[in-house]
Design an enzyme around this catalytic site. Structure first.
Site, PDB file in Angstrom:
ATOM      1  N   ASP A 247      -9.267  16.006 121.188  1.00  0.00           N
ATOM      2  CA  ASP A 247      -8.155  16.881 121.563  1.00  0.00           C
ATOM      3  C   ASP A 247      -7.306  16.189 122.621  1.00  0.00           C
ATOM      4  O   ASP A 247      -7.830  15.562 123.541  1.00  0.00           O
ATOM      5  CB  ASP A 247      -8.691  18.206 122.104  1.00  0.00           C
ATOM      6  CG  ASP A 247      -7.568  19.202 122.359  1.00  0.00           C
ATOM      7  OD1 ASP A 247      -7.096  19.278 123.506  1.00  0.00           O
ATOM      8  OD2 ASP A 247      -7.174  19.888 121.395  1.00  0.00           O
TER       9      ASP A 247
ATOM     10  N   GLU B 122      -2.970  19.669 118.148  1.00  0.00           N
ATOM     11  CA  GLU B 122      -3.249  18.406 118.831  1.00  0.00           C
ATOM     12  C   GLU B 122      -4.697  17.970 118.666  1.00  0.00           C
ATOM     13  O   GLU B 122      -5.179  17.078 119.348  1.00  0.00           O
ATOM     14  CB  GLU B 122      -2.917  18.532 120.327  1.00  0.00           C
ATOM     15  CG  GLU B 122      -3.832  19.492 121.093  1.00  0.00           C
ATOM     16  CD  GLU B 122      -3.319  20.913 121.094  1.00  0.00           C
ATOM     17  OE1 GLU B 122      -2.586  21.274 120.139  1.00  0.00           O
ATOM     18  OE2 GLU B 122      -3.634  21.643 122.029  1.00  0.00           O
TER      19      GLU B 122
END
Length: 703
Positions: free
Chosen positions: A571, A614
């Protein structure tokens, strides 16, 4: 059964057929063919045993019925394009004779050729089908012979059923008749002079003159007999040699009709290697008139090698009122008798030359059909892994080319793209437009480009490619009128130039090649579409859909073979603030850079995907937890060190490795996600393994 003659005392019908060079067949009141003499070989193949085929039954099969009903000679042109006359002949029982079975119209024998090459006659052996095909430029001989047959009485001679097979072949009969016709029309002409003998003086005794004529007739008979055993190309060459020897000529040319122009295909003497362009078309009325009247056409010849000009005599050759070839004599001919004799030579050999031409074309068509079948079979065996290369290799083998290239038009780039090159010793240089020299123009024109010698075309030489010959063939590949690419061939294996035969062969395989290429292109596009369906458009990595399916496969493999396997979730830290501060376009650019770093850091067997937003996921087949941790640390470090346009970017990574408890896809993803959450909770920009969470939990419970 059909009976023919062998006895020395030949039946009048056989004599007539041989003398006229025509077929004569007899049919009875049952519509059966019970006898034939000098029969057309096409008719023999269509009606073996005298039993008419369905198509022939509508013509020769009804000849008896129609002629008896009319009470006079009837005329018809059958489905094969053969001209016939049917007459009633007297006998013990009523019979009808069919005379002719010849091609009179120029277009009919061409249709026969097409039927033999690619139509309903292609199953017949070409050499047999055209063994004894007769052609004539008028129906005069046919009408005359039919009238003579009408006055015959079979009963007065010998019955049809008693006739025996003939000893001489139809071809021998044809040779005899052609020679006799030549002797009648030329050898007995008083003003004929043969250059290889002494001039015939007016006071020569009659036996001496007769001896000369017999010698000349013997030479012609020998030559004509050998001519019929040759092919068309050799025959035209031999004819020039024969005329040159007979008349002492040094410069002769054989001109062949190519579409509506003359092309030199053979030469004798000084003209053997010289090029020549003729400014008169084969359908010029002056030529046709000269052919019909046994004359030559005089033309002025300009030569760069020889200043000034000289007269050339052009002798047209053809049948059915169409000029198909011509003999050009550049030596001066003062004697009009010699001109007439050469013209008559051309007239007498024209029908047989057309038969030789047809035989050759049918034979080439038969070979071409075999090549097409072979090419079709080769396409079925193509390895799909090397589809483009195999397509090109198979086409090159058909054309016997040592080098070839296949370029396909790309709609997106609006340019040609190389799909396969074989035998190349050089490729386009940096910045060089692919196919700009030839292929681009061939694609635009939609027409093939065959070059015998590139040095004479004005095209710039390419010494770096090291071609063996200067000849090449470049052809568009089209489907439904749309050009989809260009295939080019160079360095013909035999060392000769690519010619019309090469082009004809390519055009024969072109439809199959085009379909194969079109299918390959569609398959390639479908593969790209399929790839797009499992690919993240922005980063170019795989998407979550693909990852979840692949993860199930790898878990099964890991369990079955006890292979280690690891999975990680990644992430981008504080990505929301990155978007808020710099905008979504900048955020998208940052995600692309992260994807690039991941792609460049992983091994070949590893699989990376954008999981959503993301978040990224990475599958590491046959990888232990320790190895996975090392890979994750490299990824984290590389991203941290990468220069991003707006600000420094870091990532947090969670790892889960396959074990007896975690070898379920949902559990593995969940475990990696929990480890990722822990990495963020501990301050981000770090790597945490799921096993570490269990160790921490165990330690806390012990306290």
């Amino acid at each position: 059964m059909i009976a023919t003659l062998e006895n020395i005392d030949k039946h009048p019908i056989e004599v007539m057929a041989a003398e006229a060079g025509l077929a004569i067949a007899v049919v009875d009141d049952q519509g059966r063919e019970i006898y034939s003499a000098n029969n057309n070989s096409i008719c023999r193949h269509l009606n073996p045993g005298g039993v008419f085929s369905r198509a022939c039954a509508e013509f020769c099969g009804k000849a008896f019925e129609n002629t008896v009903a009319a009470g006079e000679t009837t005329a018809f042109e059958c489905h094969a394009g053969l001209e016939c006359r049917a007459t009633i002949i007297a006998g013990a029982k009523p019979l009808v004779a069919i005379t002719g079975r010849i091609f009179v119209k120029g277009g009919n024998y061409r249709k026969a050729r097409l039927r033999a090459i690619s139509g309903d006659w292609e199953h017949f052996p070409p050499s047999d089908l055209f063994e004894n095909v007769q052609l004539a430029d008028s129906v005069a001989a046919l009408e005359k012979t039919a009238e003579a047959v009408k006055h015959l009485s079979l009963a007065a001679n010998v019955e049809i059923e008693d006739l025996q097979p003939e000893s001489r072949s139809a071809e021998t009969e044809q040779i005899t008749e052609m020679v006799e016709q030549f002797n009648r029309e030329t050898v007995k002409t008083p003003d004929v002079v043969y250059p290889d003998s002494e001039p015939e003086l007016s006071n020569d005794p009659l036996p001496r003159r007769k001896e000369r004529r017999m010698a000349a007739a013997g030479a012609w008979r020998s030559f004509f007999g050998s001519l019929l055993q040759s092919d068309y190309a050799k025959a035209s060459d031999s004819i020039l040699g024969f005329i040159a020897r007979q008349y002492g000529f040094a410069s002769l040319i054989w001109l062949e009709k190519k579409e509506n122009r003359f092309a030199k295909t053979a030469g004798f003497g000084e003209m053997k290697k010289r090029r020549m362009r003729l400014g008169i078309a084969p359908d010029d009325p002056r030529l046709i008139e000269a052919m019909q009247n046994y004359l030559s056409l005089e033309l002025g010849e300009r030569s760069k090698q020889q200043p000034g000009s000289r007269t050339m005599n052009l002798f047209p050759i053809g049948v059915g009122g169409e000029v198909s070839a011509a003999i050009a004599v550049l030596d001066p001919i003062e004697d009009e008798g010699v001109k007439r004799q050469i013209a008559r030579i051309g007239h007498s050999i024209a029908p047989q030359l057309e038969i030789l031409r047809l035989r050759g074309e049918v034979s080439r068509g038969d070979s071409k059909s075999a090549a097409v079948r072979k090419f079709s079979e080769s396409l079925k065996q193509i390895d799909t892994d090397d589809l483009w290369l195999n397509l090109t290799q198979n086409a090159a083998e058909m054309l016997r080319a040592e080098r070839a290239s296949l370029l396909i038009f790309d709609d997106k780039t609006d340019a040609l793209a190389i799909k396969a090159i074989i035998g190349a010793k050089g490729k386009p240089g940096p910045g060089e437009e692919i196919g700009a020299r030839v292929a681009k123009h061939v694609l635009a024109a939609g027409e093939p480009f065959a070059v015998a010698d590139v040095s004479k075309t004005g095209l710039a030489p390419e010494p770096e490619r090291r071609y063996k010959t200067g000849s090449f063939l470049s052809c568009p590949v089209s489907i439904s009128g749309r050009s989809i690419g260009v295939i080019s061939f160079t360095d013909r294996a035999c060392g000769l130039a690519f010619d019309k035969g090469s082009l004809d062969l390519f055009q024969a395989i072109a439809p199959q090649l085009a379909v194969a290429i079109d299918r390959a292109t569609l398959k390639e596009k479908a593969g790209k579409f399929e790839q797009l369906s499992v690919t993240d458009e922005m980063t170019g990595l795989l998407n979550r859909r693909y990852m979840e399916a692949r993860l199930l496969e790898e878990i099964k493999r890991s369990v079955r073979h006890s292979f280690p396997m690891s999975f990680m979730m990644l992430d981008v830290d504080n990505f929301k603030s990155y978007n808020d501060e710099h905008g979504h376009p900048a955020g998208d650019e940052a995600l692309k850079l992260v994807g690039n770093v991941i792609r460049e850091t992983l091994r070949g067997a590893d699989v990376a995907a954008r999981f959503g937003g993301e978040e990224f996921s990475i599958l590491l087949p046959q990888t232990t937890r320790e190895e996975a941790a090392a890979i994750a640390e490299r990824i984290r470090g590389n991203i941290e060190q990468t220069k991003f346009p707006k600000r420094r970017v870091t990532t947090s990574i969670g790892i889960a490795s396959c074990s007896a408890e975690l070898c379920m896809s949902a559990d593995l993803v969940s475990a990696a996600d929990k480890a990722l959450y822990e990495a963020k909770r501990r301050g981000r920009n770090r790597v945490i393994a799921f096993e570490e969470l269990n160790s921490v939990a165990d330690g806390q419970s012990q306290k």
